[in-house]
Design an enzyme around this catalytic site. Structure first.
Site, PDB file in Angstrom:
ATOM      1  N   THR A 136      67.038 -85.668  82.881  1.00 25.46           N
ATOM      2  CA  THR A 136      65.874 -85.180  82.260  1.00 25.46           C
ATOM      3  C   THR A 136      65.662 -83.477  82.322  1.00 25.46           C
ATOM      4  O   THR A 136      66.316 -83.053  83.346  1.00 25.46           O
ATOM      5  CB  THR A 136      64.395 -85.728  83.057  1.00 25.46           C
ATOM      6  OG1 THR A 136      63.242 -84.877  82.653  1.00 25.46           O
ATOM      7  CG2 THR A 136      64.770 -85.505  84.440  1.00 25.46           C
TER       8      THR A 136
ATOM      9  N   TYR B 225      60.117 -86.788  90.836  1.00 23.91           N
ATOM     10  CA  TYR B 225      60.848 -87.296  89.650  1.00 23.91           C
ATOM     11  C   TYR B 225      62.166 -86.580  89.467  1.00 23.91           C
ATOM     12  O   TYR B 225      63.072 -87.075  89.534  1.00 23.91           O
ATOM     13  CB  TYR B 225      59.762 -87.508  88.529  1.00 23.91           C
ATOM     14  CG  TYR B 225      60.687 -87.639  87.387  1.00 23.91           C
ATOM     15  CD1 TYR B 225      61.044 -88.917  87.163  1.00 23.91           C
ATOM     16  CD2 TYR B 225      60.581 -86.968  86.135  1.00 23.91           C
ATOM     17  CE1 TYR B 225      62.016 -89.203  85.940  1.00 23.91           C
ATOM     18  CE2 TYR B 225      61.459 -87.144  85.230  1.00 23.91           C
ATOM     19  CZ  TYR B 225      61.631 -88.255  84.754  1.00 23.91           C
ATOM     20  OH  TYR B 225      62.501 -88.760  83.770  1.00 23.91           O
TER      21      TYR B 225
HETATM   22  N1  UFG Z   1      49.207 -82.649  77.431  1.00 24.27           N
HETATM   23  C1  UFG Z   1      48.251 -82.254  76.892  1.00 24.27           C
HETATM   24  N2  UFG Z   1      47.583 -83.196  76.967  1.00 24.27           N
HETATM   25  C2  UFG Z   1      47.578 -84.689  77.062  1.00 24.27           C
HETATM   26  C3  UFG Z   1      49.156 -84.854  77.342  1.00 24.27           C
HETATM   27  C4  UFG Z   1      50.065 -83.635  77.607  1.00 24.27           C
HETATM   28  O1  UFG Z   1      47.773 -81.386  76.832  1.00 24.27           O
HETATM   29  O2  UFG Z   1      46.876 -85.541  77.130  1.00 24.27           O
HETATM   30  C5  UFG Z   1      50.309 -81.280  77.351  1.00 24.27           C
HETATM   31  C6  UFG Z   1      50.949 -80.946  78.746  1.00 24.27           C
HETATM   32  O3  UFG Z   1      50.180 -80.480  79.362  1.00 24.27           O
HETATM   33  C7  UFG Z   1      52.362 -80.293  78.490  1.00 24.27           C
HETATM   34  C8  UFG Z   1      52.650 -80.823  76.904  1.00 24.27           C
HETATM   35  O4  UFG Z   1      51.294 -81.565  76.571  1.00 24.27           O
HETATM   36  O5  UFG Z   1      52.112 -79.033  78.292  1.00 24.27           O
HETATM   37  C9  UFG Z   1      53.787 -82.201  76.932  1.00 24.27           C
HETATM   38  O6  UFG Z   1      53.553 -83.064  77.750  1.00 24.27           O
HETATM   39  P1  UFG Z   1      53.774 -84.433  78.071  1.00 24.27           P
HETATM   40  O7  UFG Z   1      53.235 -85.194  79.085  1.00 24.27           O
HETATM   41  O8  UFG Z   1      53.908 -85.004  76.912  1.00 24.27           O
HETATM   42  O9  UFG Z   1      55.492 -84.121  78.474  1.00 24.27           O
HETATM   43  P2  UFG Z   1      56.045 -83.183  79.646  1.00 24.27           P
HETATM   44  O10 UFG Z   1      56.735 -81.982  78.887  1.00 24.27           O
HETATM   45  O11 UFG Z   1      54.926 -83.167  80.805  1.00 24.27           O
HETATM   46  O12 UFG Z   1      57.397 -84.276  79.942  1.00 24.27           O
HETATM   47  C10 UFG Z   1      58.357 -84.449  79.485  1.00 24.27           C
HETATM   48  C11 UFG Z   1      58.875 -85.875  79.840  1.00 24.27           C
HETATM   49  C12 UFG Z   1      59.004 -85.836  81.326  1.00 24.27           C
HETATM   50  C13 UFG Z   1      60.038 -84.875  81.782  1.00 24.27           C
HETATM   51  C14 UFG Z   1      59.371 -83.638  81.183  1.00 24.27           C
HETATM   52  C15 UFG Z   1      60.632 -82.465  81.558  1.00 24.27           C
HETATM   53  O13 UFG Z   1      57.899 -86.738  79.563  1.00 24.27           O
HETATM   54  O14 UFG Z   1      59.826 -87.233  81.485  1.00 24.27           O
HETATM   55  O15 UFG Z   1      59.300 -83.538  79.719  1.00 24.27           O
HETATM   56  O16 UFG Z   1      59.735 -81.356  81.469  1.00 24.27           O
HETATM   57  F1  UFG Z   1      60.099 -84.960  83.030  1.00 24.27           F
END
Ligand code: UFG
Length: 329
Positions: free
Chosen positions: A123, A147
């Site tokens: 990841t 994680y």
């Molecule tokens: N976000 C929102 N509202 C929501 C959900 C997400 O504003 O309801 C934002 C988050 O704060 C972030 C962006 O959207 O800025 C993306 O968030 P996600 O939860 O979709 O994905 P992440 O980037 O946090 O996580 C992904 C993978 C993880 C991995 C990570 C690596 O899902 O498994 O990338 O950075 F670890």
């Protein structure tokens, strides 16, 4: 090839299984414990091709050993893992036991039984909060949650195992933001408690949630919201096949899997509104702990060294496929 897929009923595992069934070149055995995997996905995939399924928990070493002893696997594609960043901070041992200890055990069995190729789901979380938002495979890895650390430790175990066993090769895939569903809406993300942005947006469009939040509008980005590299699940799936083939005539290697450009949270939400025609409610919320401002893959290595040819590099296509799926379930 005789391939074992762990976590083949899960979101990413089931799409890779579908891609392998479509190319119809391999004998496939899937194991899953249905913790977050979906039995429905496996039933749906029976219409695509033939595979064997064995219900098995990775922690059940005796059962795993029996499976290895009765199959002669050439390759393992290892998806089974816990993936919730926030949960990993509250319950780190759960993550180290499954994502690291059980993976070490699986690698040990792979070496013991002479499996030659091991494809591992890693990841972008292993990079932590990079200074520069665009990361390449040798950018510093400083995960900021258990994680990410649990996956980084498994990467190290794979490297050490390969260094000590000349016949054992790995392909480590570091996923960026995976989203969407299969183009025929046969399978998609089934996990109702998913926290991912595009999934949450489609749940809001379809009325499964009353509204959704933007976690922070004060980042140092063009519109103040975080930027991510969203990749269509089918392009992510095809990367596994490309890396599997790459290992036929190349050594172990590590690949970022993303498109190399990003979209802000606001851009994703506005695109989702436009595509659906639903002006759903969006609430401004504080930053979410551990979110880097920008995280984009430099994926030139995957593009240049392997046969990978992404076909769905389009935010509208990604969101439309996620929405079609969400409407179906
Ligand atoms: N976000 C929102 N509202 C929501 C959900 C997400 O504003 O309801 C934002 C988050 O704060 C972030 C962006 O959207 O800025 C993306 O968030 P996600 O939860 O979709 O994905 P992440 O980037 O946090 O996580 C992904 C993978 C993880 C991995 C990570 C690596 O899902 O498994 O990338 O950075 F670890």
């Amino acid at each position: 090839m005789n391939i074992l897929i762990t976590g083949g009923a899960g979101y990413i595992g089931s799409h890779v299984l579908k891609a392998l069934l479509e190319r119809a070149a391999d004998k496939i055995t899937v194991i899953d414990n249905f913790y977050s995997g979906s039995q429905d996905a496996l039933v749906a995939l029976e219409s695509v091709g033939k595979f064997d399924f064995i219900k098995c928990d990775l922690a059940d070493t005796a059962h795993l050993k029996e499976i290895f002893a009765s199959h002669k696997f050439d390759a393992i594609i290892h998806f089974a893992a816990y993936i919730e960043v926030f949960e990993s901070m509250q319950n780190p041992l759960k993550y180290y036991l499954n994502n690291t200890a059980n993976t070490a055990n699986l690698i040990n069995l792979a070496v013991e039984f002479g499996v030659e190729k091991f494809i591992f789901s890693s990841t972008a979380a292993t990079y932590g909060e990079p200074k520069d938002g665009v990361v390449c495979e040798n950018s510093p890895q400083n995960p900021i949650n258990p994680y990410g650390t649990s996956k980084l430790m498994s990467e190290q175990i794979l490297k050490d195992a390969a260094a000590a066993n000349s016949k054992f090769k790995y392909g480590i895939l570091r996923y960026f933001n995976v989203a969407g569903a299969s183009s025929d809406s046969l399978i998609g993300q089934n996990y109702p408690n998913a926290t991912h942005l595009i999934k949450v947006a489609t749940q809001t469009i379809t009325g499964k949630r009353a509204n959704m939040s933007i976690f922070g509008r004060d980042y140092d980005t063009k519109d103040g919201t975080c930027i991510r590299d969203y990749i269509h699940i089918e392009d992510l799936a095809s990367a596994h096949l490309a890396v599997l083939d790459y290992l036929n005539s190349n050594d172990s290697d590590i690949f970022n899997v993303g498109y190399g450009h990003g979209f802000s949270v606001l851009e994703v939400i506005n695109t989702a509104k436009k595509i659906s025609g639903v002006d759903f409610e969006v609430i401004d919320a504080p930053r979410r702990l551990g979110d880097p401002a920008v995280l984009i893959a430099d994926s030139s290595k995957l593009r240049n060294l392997t046969s990978w040819k992404p076909k769905k590099d389009n935010l509208k296509t990604i969101i439309a496929s996620a929405l079609a799926w969400e409407k179906k379930i």
